[in-house]
Design a protein around this motif. Structure first.
Motif, PDB file in Angstrom:
ATOM      1  N   SER A   1       0.840  -1.197   0.000  1.00  0.00           N
ATOM      2  CA  SER A   1       0.000   0.000   0.000  1.00  0.00           C
ATOM      3  C   SER A   1       0.875   1.248   0.000  1.00  0.00           C
ATOM      4  CB  SER A   1      -0.905   0.012   1.228  1.00  0.00           C
ATOM      5  OG  SER A   1      -1.572   1.265   1.334  1.00  0.00           O
TER       6      SER A   1
ATOM      7  N   ILE B   1      -5.426   2.509   2.898  1.00  0.00           N
ATOM      8  CA  ILE B   1      -5.465   1.183   2.276  1.00  0.00           C
ATOM      9  C   ILE B   1      -4.590   0.279   3.124  1.00  0.00           C
ATOM     10  CG2 ILE B   1      -4.976  -0.158   0.206  1.00  0.00           C
ATOM     11  CD1 ILE B   1      -5.414   2.363  -1.440  1.00  0.00           C
TER      12      ILE B   1
ATOM     13  N   PRO C   1      -3.169  -3.299   5.193  1.00  0.00           N
ATOM     14  CA  PRO C   1      -2.878  -4.722   4.995  1.00  0.00           C
ATOM     15  C   PRO C   1      -4.089  -5.593   5.333  1.00  0.00           C
ATOM     16  CG  PRO C   1      -1.015  -3.651   6.037  1.00  0.00           C
ATOM     17  CD  PRO C   1      -2.122  -2.631   5.987  1.00  0.00           C
TER      18      PRO C   1
ATOM     19  N   VAL D   1      -1.195   1.363  -4.962  1.00  0.00           N
ATOM     20  CA  VAL D   1      -0.503   0.145  -4.541  1.00  0.00           C
ATOM     21  C   VAL D   1       0.647  -0.129  -5.495  1.00  0.00           C
ATOM     22  CG1 VAL D   1      -2.471  -0.938  -3.380  1.00  0.00           C
ATOM     23  CG2 VAL D   1      -2.120  -1.341  -5.827  1.00  0.00           C
TER      24      VAL D   1
ATOM     25  N   ASN E   1       3.314  -3.294  -7.088  1.00  0.00           N
ATOM     26  CA  ASN E   1       3.371  -4.729  -7.357  1.00  0.00           C
ATOM     27  C   ASN E   1       4.465  -4.980  -8.397  1.00  0.00           C
ATOM     28  OD1 ASN E   1       2.011  -6.676  -9.721  1.00  0.00           O
ATOM     29  ND2 ASN E   1       2.050  -7.608  -7.704  1.00  0.00           N
TER      30      ASN E   1
ATOM     31  N   VAL F   1      -3.484  -6.435  -0.193  1.00  0.00           N
ATOM     32  CA  VAL F   1      -2.463  -5.590   0.415  1.00  0.00           C
ATOM     33  C   VAL F   1      -1.790  -6.350   1.555  1.00  0.00           C
ATOM     34  CG1 VAL F   1      -2.038  -3.428   1.648  1.00  0.00           C
ATOM     35  CG2 VAL F   1      -3.695  -3.507  -0.243  1.00  0.00           C
TER      36      VAL F   1
ATOM     37  N   TYR G   1       3.012  -1.834   3.836  1.00  0.00           N
ATOM     38  CA  TYR G   1       3.027  -0.412   3.477  1.00  0.00           C
ATOM     39  C   TYR G   1       4.293  -0.048   2.699  1.00  0.00           C
ATOM     40  CZ  TYR G   1      -1.109   0.849   6.220  1.00  0.00           C
ATOM     41  OH  TYR G   1      -2.399   0.973   6.696  1.00  0.00           O
ATOM     42  N   ASP G   2       4.747  -0.923   1.849  1.00  0.00           N
ATOM     43  CA  ASP G   2       5.889  -0.664   0.980  1.00  0.00           C
ATOM     44  C   ASP G   2       7.112  -0.242   1.807  1.00  0.00           C
ATOM     45  OD1 ASP G   2       6.959  -0.753  -1.610  1.00  0.00           O
ATOM     46  OD2 ASP G   2       6.740   1.401  -1.861  1.00  0.00           O
TER      47      ASP G   2
END
Length: 257
Positions: free
Chosen positions: A94, A99, A101, A187, A189, A212, A215-216
């Motif tokens: 996310s 947004i 997990p 998001v 990916n 998700v 949080y990246d």
């Protein structure tokens, strides 16, 4: 196996990180394509009156990294099986605090930041140029079906969002993640491209469903949020895999209608 002997399927599903099988009882089908073999043999199973073809994009045991997946072979295998819709669940980080997990994003847009991937079936224009329209990478009808199925099973699903696709296999730096967020994307990916454009070229309606997992690289708003790790992604996906299966069970009959 020739085309006449090959089983047919109504719906195709690509499996991602932590999602390696769909049904306990399935017929395994080996398919050859003009672009080589797909990531794994395809498992074809019956869900009531609907036949579903399942293919783990990273292969058996997650042995293929995202930049080495034979996306052309994977999509063409589904085309050979005659699927009328392709469903692509995928793990995602996310870029936004709202947004979270464990939630889904049924994406409506895509930004491709990958490189070096075979992203088209048209390496040559033997029969004239082919430039597909790609303004809407995700099929609106399939998106609505998935969103309705999510509501039915009580899964939190965001209606729309942009996935930015990075090459991997590394995760983003903080600066890259901040750039993605400030660009308005939702998001991140590593596999939605070239899956989506290849499906469009193959004429197969396509829907991407982000689960998700993290949080990246973290959140500027909350310094306590740790950057993503591989272990965290797999753990969150495994803990929420039942949600993916429930969502697909509810959506598949409608997708085939």
């Amino acid at each position: 196996m020739n085309d006449q002997d090959r089983p047919r399927a109504d719906i195709g599903v690509f499996g991602g990180s932590g999602f390696y099988s769909l049904a306990a009882e399935a017929e395994t089908v080996k398919i050859e394509t003009a672009w080589g073999p797909p990531s794994a043999p395809v498992a074809v199973a019956a869900f009531g009156s609907v036949r579903v073809a399942f293919l783990p994009r990273h292969g058996t045991g997650h042995r293929i990294p995202p930049h080495r997946v034979n996306y052309r072979a994977n999509v063409d295998a589904m085309r050979q099986l005659g699927v009328r819709a392709l469903v692509s669940p995928f793990a995602a980080g996310s870029l936004r605090p709202e947004i979270r997990p464990g939630e889904f994003v049924v994406c409506d847009q895509l930004v491709d930041r990958t490189w070096g991937r075979d992203s088209t079936f048209y390496d040559e224009f033997d029969d004239g140029p082919v430039h597909i329209p790609f303004a809407e990478p995700y099929d609106p009808r399939l998106r609505r079906i998935v969103l309705d199925a999510a509501a039915e099973v009580g899964a939190a699903a965001h209606d729309g969002g942009t996935v930015v696709v990075v090459n991997g296999p590394r995760f983003s730096t903080r600066a890259e993640s901040r750039w993605h967020r400030e660009s308005g994307w939702h998001v991140v990916n590593m596999t939605q491209s070239p899956e989506a454009p290849l499906a469009m070229e193959a004429g197969i309606p396509f829907v991407g469903i982000a689960l998700v997992t993290d949080y990246d690289a973290g959140l500027d708003e909350d310094p306590g949020v740790e950057p993503v790790s591989q272990e965290a992604v797999f753990a969150v996906f495994e803990a929420n895999l039942h949600k993916v299966r429930e969502l697909l069970d509810a959506a598949i009959p409608r997708l085939a209608a």
